[in-house]
Enzyme design. Structure first.
Site, mmCIF file in Angstrom:
data_model
loop_
_atom_site.group_PDB
_atom_site.id
_atom_site.type_symbol
_atom_site.label_atom_id
_atom_site.label_comp_id
_atom_site.label_asym_id
_atom_site.label_seq_id
_atom_site.Cartn_x
_atom_site.Cartn_y
_atom_site.Cartn_z
ATOM 1 N N GLY B 54 39.225 59.262 12.060
ATOM 2 C CA GLY B 54 37.712 59.888 11.760
ATOM 3 C C GLY B 54 37.070 60.269 13.582
ATOM 4 N N GLY B 56 34.004 60.128 16.479
ATOM 5 C CA GLY B 56 32.491 59.158 16.896
ATOM 6 C C GLY B 56 33.108 58.193 17.817
ATOM 7 C CG HIS B 57 36.246 55.808 16.345
ATOM 8 N ND1 HIS B 57 35.163 54.886 15.906
ATOM 9 C CD2 HIS B 57 36.030 56.194 15.618
ATOM 10 C CE1 HIS B 57 34.817 55.323 14.240
ATOM 11 N NE2 HIS B 57 35.966 55.786 14.755
ATOM 12 C CE LYS B 105 40.108 53.964 13.692
ATOM 13 N NZ LYS B 105 40.462 55.544 14.264
ATOM 14 C CG ASP B 110 41.850 57.366 9.220
ATOM 15 O OD1 ASP B 110 41.417 58.568 8.998
ATOM 16 O OD2 ASP B 110 41.424 56.653 9.790
ATOM 17 C CG HIS B 216 33.716 53.562 10.680
ATOM 18 N ND1 HIS B 216 34.950 52.601 10.277
ATOM 19 C CD2 HIS B 216 34.204 54.431 11.341
ATOM 20 C CE1 HIS B 216 35.792 53.296 11.066
ATOM 21 N NE2 HIS B 216 35.223 54.345 11.421
#
Lengths: 322, 322
Positions: B54, B56-57, B105, B110, B216
Site C-alpha cells: 500500500g 502511504g509509507h 511485507k 500483500d 497502518h
C-alpha cells in the site's frame, strides 16, 4: 504538547549528542557547545563553510555537515540564534588557514551574532566572509526577506566549490550568486509548537491555510480557504516566478521542501504540478529536490524554492552532494 | 482532513507522476500502472528486486528504486495492497533473465497478491523467489508479525548483493538472512488520516501514547501515559532485544524511523538513548539510520529497528546504498 523529548532544556544538547553518536565516523561535537564539525576538521587547504541558527529546522543545519557540504553547524536553542562565542568556537575549529565563509539566514539575531563572531575571529587573524540568505519572497522588501529553504542550496553549491579547492573569494562569490538567484515561498496548513512555550505558534481553522508563512510560523501574506494541491502549487510558483527574471530556456533547480509533518506523498504531488508549470513556461528544471531540507518542527505545509542556474552553479549542483 | 492533494482518487497516480517528473534520469513508470522501475531496467545479468504494498509509507517503497537498491516498486492505493497484475507488470519489466526476488511485507493482501503474481510470472517462464518480512515484535506470534521498517534494510542489503552480481539463490538467502535477524517495535503519539476515510484511524488523549502500533495505525501492545523520550526508547529497545539473541560483542545496525510527522530533532534524541542502551549491553552499533524510512502518512511517533549483523550483512550494508 506531545513530543519525544526528556526536558525542554536538554533538547538541543541531546540532539547534538544523538547526531554524533549516530554518525561518529563523520561528525564530532566541540565539547561544552552545540557546535557540530566534520570529524576530520580542519581540512587542510580547504575554505571552511559554517552555517547555523536556531534549532528546529533539521536537517538544517547540522545535517549538512560533511564532505562537500558544511564544515560546521552551530545550533542555537529552538528558533533562537546561537551565541557569538559558539559561532567563534566553530570558526576556530574548522579554519585551516584558507579562511571561513559564514552562511547566515537573514534574521536579526543570526546576523548580529554571526557578525560579532566574525569580528572576534578576525581579531584572532582568521579571515572570515559572510553571505546572508534572503530567499523568502513572502516579504516584499528584498532587504527584509527571511532566509528559508533556499539556504540549503547555498550549502550544496558553495560546499561543492570549496571541495574543489576554490579560494575564499571564489567560494564567497559563488555563494553570493546562489543567494542572489534563489527565491522561496511557503504555505502552512497547521502550526508547530515550540517546546519552551508548549503551545502552537498560531491557529488555523480546519478549512484554512496560510500562504507565505515563515519557517518559525511567522505571519504570511494571506490566510485563505484550503485549496487543492494544484491550486496551492500554482500560487506558490507564481509568487516565486514574479520575483525572478526567467526566460523561455532558463535553467533552474527546484526544491519542494516539507516543513516537518507533511507526507512525502503530498510533496511529490506538489512537485508534479510545479514541474508542469515550469515546463509550460519553457523553463528547464535540471534538478529537483523533494523532501525535508529546512523544517519547522512539526509544522504542516511546504515551500517551493527555485534557483536560477548559470553554468557554474549547474555544474557544482549536479556534481555535488545533497 | 488537511492534506495537499487534489482528490482522493488521484493521490497515488499523481505521486507516481511526481516521482518520475522529479527524477527522470533515475526512474520511469510503466504506463497505466503505479509501477515505478529503474530508468535503465532491465539491468542485464542482474537479479531484479521488487517490493511494494500500500502507499502511504513513503519513501517506502518507490523511494528505494535505484542503483544498488530495488529495480521496481509497486504502489497500491493508500494502505491497500497492489493488485497481482500490477506486480506482474513490474516483474516483466525488470527481469533480465537472471530472476526476480519479491520483498513482501507480511500482510495477507500483500502476501496473496505478490504470490499470485509470482505464479503468473512463472507461467511465463520467469523465475521468481519471495522473501516475506515479519519484523514487528509487537505481535508475539512470529508467523503473524507485520513487516515494518526493517523491510528497508532488506532493500539495502539484498540490493547491494544483487548489484554485486550474485545469483537469485544467493540474493534470496541473504535477504532471508536479513529478514530472520531484524526486529522492530514502534510507538505512536498521534494517528494518521487515510484520505479515503477522512478521519483519524484511532484517537489518543493529549497525555497518551500507544506502544507497539503498526504502520497502518493497527492496535499496539499497550496504551500508556506519555513518557519521556528516554523511557519510551528503553521500552522499545527492550522489547526488541527480548526477541533477539545478542551477546556482548554482537554487531548490529540500528534504525530510528520516523512515522511521518515526528521532527528529526526528536528522532536523534531517541537515537542517542538507543545507542547508549546497546553500548551498555556490550553490543556494537556498526551503522545507525535516523530519519524517515517507512512512514505512516502523518502519524507521530517512531520505531526502533535492530538488525543482527554477520560478516556478509555488515559488508553489504556498509558498502551499499541507503
Amino acid at each position: 504538547m506531545k513530543k519525544l523529548i526528556n526536558g525542554v532544556d536538554q533538547i538541543v544538547s541531546e540532539m547534538v549528542e544523538g547526531l554524533v553518536a549516530a554518525h561518529p565516523d563523520k561528525l564530532r561535537a566541540i565539547e561544552n557547545t552545540n557546535v557540530i564539525v566534520r570529524a576530520d576538521a580542519p581540512v587542510q587547504g580547504k575554505v571552511a563553510l559554517i552555517s547555523g541558527g536556531g534549532s528546529g529546522h533539521e536537517p538544517a543545519h547540522a545535517g549538512y555537515v560533511g564532505e562537500g557540504l558544511l564544515d560546521a553547524a552551530v545550533s542555537g536553542e529552538v528558533f533562537t540564534s546561537p551565541t557569538p562565542d559558539q559561532v567563534l568556537e566553530a570558526i576556530k575549529a574548522v579554519d585551516s588557514g584558507a579562511g571561513v565563509l559564514l552562511i547566515v539566514k537573514n534574521y536579526s539575531g543570526d546576523v548580529m551574532n554571526f557578525d560579532m563572531a566574525a569580528d572576534l575571529a578576525e581579531a584572532e587573524d582568521i579571515t572570515v566572509k559572510q553571505v546572508v540568505i534572503r530567499d523568502d519572497v513572502a516579504i516584499s522588501n528584498p532587504d527584509d526577506r527571511r532566509g528559508v529553504a533556499g539556504t540549503t542550496l547555498v550549502h550544496m553549491i558553495a560546499g561543492a566549490a570549496a571541495a574543489e579547492g576554490k579560494s575564499l573569494d571564489e567560494v564567497e562569490a559563488i555563494a553570493q550568486g546562489v543567494a542572489d538567484n534563489v527565491r522561496s515561498m511557503g504555505v502552512s496548513l497547521a502550526p508547530c509548537t515550540v517546546p519552551a512555550s508548549g503551545k502552537p505558534g498560531f491557529t488555523l481553522e480546519e478549512n484554512e491555510m496560510e500562504i507565505g508563512t515563515g519557517i518559525h510560523g511567522e505571519q504570511g501574506v494571506e490566510r485563505r480557504e484550503l485549496m487543492q494541491a494544484d491550486a496551492v502549487t500554482e500560487e506558490l510558483v507564481q509568487h516565486v516566478l514574479d520575483d525572478m527574471h526567467l526566460n523561455d530556456g532558463s535553467e533552474v533547480a527546484l526544491m519542494i521542501n516539507g516543513q516537518g509533518a507533511t507526507p512525502l506523498m503530498e510533496l511529490y504531488i506538489v512537485a508534479r504540478k510545479a514541474i508542469q508549470l515550469l515546463k509550460d513556461r519553457g523553463i528547464h528544471v535540471k534538478k529537483t529536490f523533494v523532501g525535508e531540507y529546512m523544517t519547522s518542527l512539526e509544522m504542516t505545509g511546504c515551500s517551493v524554492t527555485i534557483l536560477n542556474l548559470d553554468e557554474e552553479r549547474k555544474r557544482l549542483l549536479l556534481s555535488g552532494r545533497e
